[in-house]
Design a protein around this motif. Structure first.
Motif, PDB file in Angstrom:
ATOM      1  N   VAL A 159      46.961  23.486  39.101  1.00 58.91           N
ATOM      2  CA  VAL A 159      47.082  22.715  36.872  1.00 58.91           C
ATOM      3  C   VAL A 159      49.204  23.162  36.312  1.00 58.91           C
ATOM      4  O   VAL A 159      49.519  23.356  36.348  1.00 58.91           O
ATOM      5  N   VAL A 160      49.052  24.548  37.755  1.00 55.09           N
ATOM      6  CA  VAL A 160      49.820  25.301  36.701  1.00 55.09           C
ATOM      7  C   VAL A 160      51.441  25.491  37.802  1.00 55.09           C
ATOM      8  O   VAL A 160      52.661  25.505  38.134  1.00 55.09           O
ATOM      9  N   ASP A 161      50.344  24.552  39.186  1.00 53.89           N
ATOM     10  CA  ASP A 161      52.284  24.025  40.235  1.00 53.89           C
ATOM     11  C   ASP A 161      52.494  25.774  40.648  1.00 53.89           C
ATOM     12  O   ASP A 161      53.365  26.063  41.479  1.00 53.89           O
ATOM     13  N   THR A 162      51.305  26.041  41.388  1.00 57.34           N
ATOM     14  CA  THR A 162      52.195  27.657  42.423  1.00 57.34           C
ATOM     15  C   THR A 162      50.617  27.726  43.368  1.00 57.34           C
ATOM     16  O   THR A 162      49.882  27.477  43.126  1.00 57.34           O
ATOM     17  N   SER A 163      51.665  28.541  44.179  1.00 52.10           N
ATOM     18  CA  SER A 163      50.796  28.989  45.343  1.00 52.10           C
ATOM     19  C   SER A 163      49.707  29.320  45.315  1.00 52.10           C
ATOM     20  O   SER A 163      49.208  30.288  44.328  1.00 52.10           O
ATOM     21  N   VAL A 164      48.349  29.105  45.686  1.00 47.76           N
ATOM     22  CA  VAL A 164      47.211  29.423  45.434  1.00 47.76           C
ATOM     23  C   VAL A 164      47.205  31.183  46.317  1.00 47.76           C
ATOM     24  O   VAL A 164      47.150  32.159  45.703  1.00 47.76           O
ATOM     25  N   GLY A 165      48.077  31.603  47.017  1.00 45.14           N
ATOM     26  CA  GLY A 165      48.131  32.844  47.646  1.00 45.14           C
ATOM     27  C   GLY A 165      48.908  33.789  46.328  1.00 45.14           C
ATOM     28  O   GLY A 165      48.469  35.235  45.723  1.00 45.14           O
ATOM     29  N   ALA A 166      49.812  33.442  45.941  1.00 47.09           N
ATOM     30  CA  ALA A 166      50.490  33.887  44.163  1.00 47.09           C
ATOM     31  C   ALA A 166      49.109  33.591  43.205  1.00 47.09           C
ATOM     32  O   ALA A 166      49.636  34.988  41.880  1.00 47.09           O
ATOM     33  N   LEU A 167      48.842  32.996  42.833  1.00 46.47           N
ATOM     34  CA  LEU A 167      47.600  33.072  41.875  1.00 46.47           C
ATOM     35  C   LEU A 167      46.691  34.219  41.838  1.00 46.47           C
ATOM     36  O   LEU A 167      46.427  34.406  41.165  1.00 46.47           O
ATOM     37  N   LYS A 168      46.557  34.334  43.576  1.00 47.46           N
ATOM     38  CA  LYS A 168      45.286  35.609  43.526  1.00 47.46           C
ATOM     39  C   LYS A 168      45.607  36.521  42.983  1.00 47.46           C
ATOM     40  O   LYS A 168      45.602  37.368  42.684  1.00 47.46           O
ATOM     41  N   ALA A 169      47.190  36.615  44.310  1.00 43.52           N
ATOM     42  CA  ALA A 169      47.882  38.316  43.169  1.00 43.52           C
ATOM     43  C   ALA A 169      48.002  38.243  41.914  1.00 43.52           C
ATOM     44  O   ALA A 169      48.176  39.535  41.352  1.00 43.52           O
ATOM     45  N   SER A 170      48.712  36.991  40.935  1.00 40.63           N
ATOM     46  CA  SER A 170      48.602  36.880  39.776  1.00 40.63           C
ATOM     47  C   SER A 170      47.526  37.267  39.155  1.00 40.63           C
ATOM     48  O   SER A 170      47.621  38.474  38.314  1.00 40.63           O
ATOM     49  N   TYR A 171      46.405  37.506  39.867  1.00 40.20           N
ATOM     50  CA  TYR A 171      45.350  37.348  39.091  1.00 40.20           C
ATOM     51  C   TYR A 171      44.622  38.706  39.707  1.00 40.20           C
ATOM     52  O   TYR A 171      44.381  39.298  38.532  1.00 40.20           O
ATOM     53  N   HIS A 172      44.806  39.075  40.821  1.00 35.69           N
ATOM     54  CA  HIS A 172      44.642  40.626  40.889  1.00 35.69           C
ATOM     55  C   HIS A 172      45.345  41.639  39.668  1.00 35.69           C
ATOM     56  O   HIS A 172      45.530  42.875  39.967  1.00 35.69           O
ATOM     57  N   HIS A 173      46.159  41.234  39.823  1.00 36.66           N
ATOM     58  CA  HIS A 173      47.403  42.417  38.524  1.00 36.66           C
ATOM     59  C   HIS A 173      46.768  42.130  37.653  1.00 36.66           C
ATOM     60  O   HIS A 173      46.618  43.413  36.653  1.00 36.66           O
ATOM     61  N   ALA A 174      46.382  40.968  36.955  1.00 34.56           N
ATOM     62  CA  ALA A 174      46.304  40.984  35.647  1.00 34.56           C
ATOM     63  C   ALA A 174      44.646  41.971  35.343  1.00 34.56           C
ATOM     64  O   ALA A 174      44.652  42.465  34.223  1.00 34.56           O
ATOM     65  N   VAL A 175      43.940  41.959  36.128  1.00 35.87           N
ATOM     66  CA  VAL A 175      42.390  42.697  36.555  1.00 35.87           C
ATOM     67  C   VAL A 175      42.802  44.048  36.804  1.00 35.87           C
ATOM     68  O   VAL A 175      42.306  44.798  35.535  1.00 35.87           O
ATOM     69  N   LYS A 176      43.429  44.294  37.140  1.00 36.47           N
ATOM     70  CA  LYS A 176      44.551  45.476  36.923  1.00 36.47           C
ATOM     71  C   LYS A 176      44.824  46.405  35.454  1.00 36.47           C
ATOM     72  O   LYS A 176      44.641  47.501  35.244  1.00 36.47           O
ATOM     73  N   LYS A 177      45.485  45.307  34.900  1.00 36.03           N
ATOM     74  CA  LYS A 177      46.779  45.970  33.888  1.00 36.03           C
ATOM     75  C   LYS A 177      44.865  45.461  32.735  1.00 36.03           C
ATOM     76  O   LYS A 177      45.416  46.833  31.727  1.00 36.03           O
ATOM     77  N   ILE A 178      44.778  45.042  32.866  1.00 35.61           N
ATOM     78  CA  ILE A 178      43.235  44.879  32.032  1.00 35.61           C
ATOM     79  C   ILE A 178      42.811  46.007  32.068  1.00 35.61           C
ATOM     80  O   ILE A 178      41.833  46.470  30.591  1.00 35.61           O
ATOM     81  N   GLU A 179      42.176  46.485  32.817  1.00 40.21           N
ATOM     82  CA  GLU A 179      40.950  47.618  33.293  1.00 40.21           C
ATOM     83  C   GLU A 179      41.515  48.283  33.081  1.00 40.21           C
ATOM     84  O   GLU A 179      41.250  49.426  32.102  1.00 40.21           O
ATOM     85  N   SER A 180      43.612  49.031  32.750  1.00 37.13           N
ATOM     86  CA  SER A 180      43.268  49.908  32.400  1.00 37.13           C
ATOM     87  C   SER A 180      44.265  50.100  30.604  1.00 37.13           C
ATOM     88  O   SER A 180      43.861  51.220  30.012  1.00 37.13           O
ATOM     89  N   TYR A 181      44.529  49.138  30.653  1.00 35.08           N
ATOM     90  CA  TYR A 181      44.606  48.870  29.161  1.00 35.08           C
ATOM     91  C   TYR A 181      42.650  49.384  28.180  1.00 35.08           C
ATOM     92  O   TYR A 181      43.250  50.254  27.707  1.00 35.08           O
ATOM     93  N   VAL A 182      41.503  49.540  29.204  1.00 33.56           N
ATOM     94  CA  VAL A 182      40.911  49.314  28.688  1.00 33.56           C
ATOM     95  C   VAL A 182      40.533  50.707  28.232  1.00 33.56           C
ATOM     96  O   VAL A 182      39.628  51.190  27.778  1.00 33.56           O
ATOM     97  N   ARG A 183      40.483  51.457  29.406  1.00 41.46           N
ATOM     98  CA  ARG A 183      40.318  52.815  30.338  1.00 41.46           C
ATOM     99  C   ARG A 183      41.211  53.773  28.861  1.00 41.46           C
ATOM    100  O   ARG A 183      40.673  55.102  28.537  1.00 41.46           O
ATOM    101  N   ASP A 184      42.916  53.458  28.681  1.00 44.39           N
ATOM    102  CA  ASP A 184      42.803  54.011  27.597  1.00 44.39           C
ATOM    103  C   ASP A 184      43.073  53.957  26.111  1.00 44.39           C
ATOM    104  O   ASP A 184      43.217  54.326  25.211  1.00 44.39           O
ATOM    105  N   ASN A 185      42.441  52.949  25.673  1.00 45.62           N
ATOM    106  CA  ASN A 185      42.303  52.539  24.265  1.00 45.62           C
ATOM    107  C   ASN A 185      40.447  51.906  24.002  1.00 45.62           C
ATOM    108  O   ASN A 185      39.966  52.348  22.963  1.00 45.62           O
ATOM    109  N   ALA A 186      39.727  52.712  25.131  1.00 44.99           N
ATOM    110  CA  ALA A 186      38.327  52.455  24.566  1.00 44.99           C
ATOM    111  C   ALA A 186      38.098  53.615  24.269  1.00 44.99           C
ATOM    112  O   ALA A 186      38.322  53.874  24.496  1.00 44.99           O
ATOM    113  N   ARG A 187      37.251  54.260  22.789  1.00 48.43           N
ATOM    114  CA  ARG A 187      36.919  55.582  22.097  1.00 48.43           C
ATOM    115  C   ARG A 187      35.478  54.865  22.263  1.00 48.43           C
ATOM    116  O   ARG A 187      35.006  53.882  21.349  1.00 48.43           O
TER     117      ARG A 187
END
Lengths: 187, 165
Positions: A159-187
């Motif tokens: 779909v996005v014309d990118t390598s599987v390795g790059a996608l896995k890295a992108s997903y991993h980074h997204a998960v980390k960023k989301i977890e970090s955002y939730v930790r900082d903003n969950a009240r």
């Protein structure tokens, strides 16, 4: 009606109908019936509001209708459809962004979710949407396809014309960023 | 690191993997039931739209304008060279090449340049354009739409397109 990804539909019947001028229109009707919901949720998660999603989804199927004679079948039909829907959604977001400053986006999303009568998310889902809004579009796209739809990396790559390795890295980074955002903003 | 295999590591104690994978969005009741009919109506409307006049001026991107300019350059060289060849002492091979070039039609030359545009030196292309970076050309509606779609410009207004070019 809430979002619920459905399993991929068999493509063979649709492709067979699309092959003949006599049955092309019937094939297209079947294609729309089979994929409209899946593509709707894919687009909705990117553009957020229902009315915008409706516009983008219609534009997507118009492009599909015009592009079908050129579809070379080197990829699955459904990943080709996703590719067109993705391009339409990204184009929409780009245009929308031209009308808002980057700093306003998070606030705008929060307001839009509160004002959107078609968002019924609980506190956790609202927080997740806010976290997603902080991601770059393409990272959010990859996250959505993997997390919500559990799409195989191989298909996302198509779909996005990118390598599987790059996608896995992108997903991993997204998960980390989301977890970090939730930790900082969950009240 | 194989992230897919280490998914459990990501999931452990995670907000994302402790909640159902639902976005919280919903679609209006009956939306999908009426979508097909609305799409059909829009497709019919689009197909019924009148074709644009063939005399319409199209602003071409530098890439296509350069290709058109190279075609003109090639043709002008082909027709001009025979009178200068003897003066400048062209070889037989060069004269044969010039003769062969003269037999190439405008359409064939244009098609060749467009097909091999990536192989042309960018500076040569730009130099051959002179001061002109936009040309008018009669394109069919289908050709124009295809070009705009290829360039990702189909959603731009005429004003935005002119500003871009």
């Amino acid at each position: 009606m809430v979002d619920s990804p459905t399993a991929p539909n068999p493509e063979a019947k649709i492709l067979e109908l699309l092959d003949s001028k006599m049955t092309f229109e019937r094939g297209f009707q079947l294609l729309v019936q089979q994929y409209k919901e899946r593509l709707y949720w894919h687009i909705r998660r990117m553009v957020v509001q229902h009315a915008d999603t409706d516009d983008v989804l219609q534009n997507t199927f118009i492009k599909v209708y015009k592009g079908l004679p050129k579809f070379k079948r080197q990829s699955k039909l459904y990943t080709w459809l996703y590719r067109i829907a993705t391009n339409e959604a990204l184009t929409f977001l780009k245009k929308q962004r031209q009308n808002h400053s980057i700093d306003d986006e998070d606030l705008a999303l929060s307001r839009r979710l509160k004002a959107d009568q078609y968002f019924e998310g609980d506190r956790a889902q609202r927080l997740l949407q806010e976290a997603l809004a902080t991601l770059p579009d393409k990272q959010r796209l990859v996250f959505n396809m993997r997390y919500f739809e559990e799409m195989p990396y191989k298909d996302i790559a198509s779909v996005v014309d990118t390598s599987v390795g790059a996608l896995k890295a992108s997903y991993h980074h997204a998960v980390k960023k989301i977890e970090s955002y939730v930790r900082d903003n969950a009240r | 690191m194989n992230i897919e295999n280490n998914r459990s590591e990501l999931e452990e104690g995670s907000f994302l993997f402790q909640h159902p994978r639902e976005s919280g969005f919903k679609a209006p009741e009956g939306y999908f039931d009426t979508f097909d009919a609305r799409l059909t109506e829009r497709l019919q409307t689009e197909q019924e739209q009148p074709k644009a006049s063939s005399a319409r001026v199209v602003w071409l991107s530098p890439r296509y304008a350069a290709a058109a300019a190279v075609v003109l350059l090639l043709l002008s060289v082909a027709f001009w060279q025979p009178w200068t060849a003897s003066v400048e002492g062209k070889t037989m091979a060069e004269n044969s090449a010039i003769e062969a070039l003269q037999e190439v039609s405008l359409e064939e030359a244009e098609a060749y340049v467009l097909e091999h545009i990536e192989e042309f030196d960018e500076e040569l292309l730009m130099a051959s354009m002179g001061d002109e970076v936009n040309l008018s050309k009669d394109l069919s509606e289908e050709e124009l739409n295809q070009y705009l779609e290829d360039e990702g410009l189909e959603n731009l207004s005429d004003e935005e397109l002119e500003q871009l070019l």
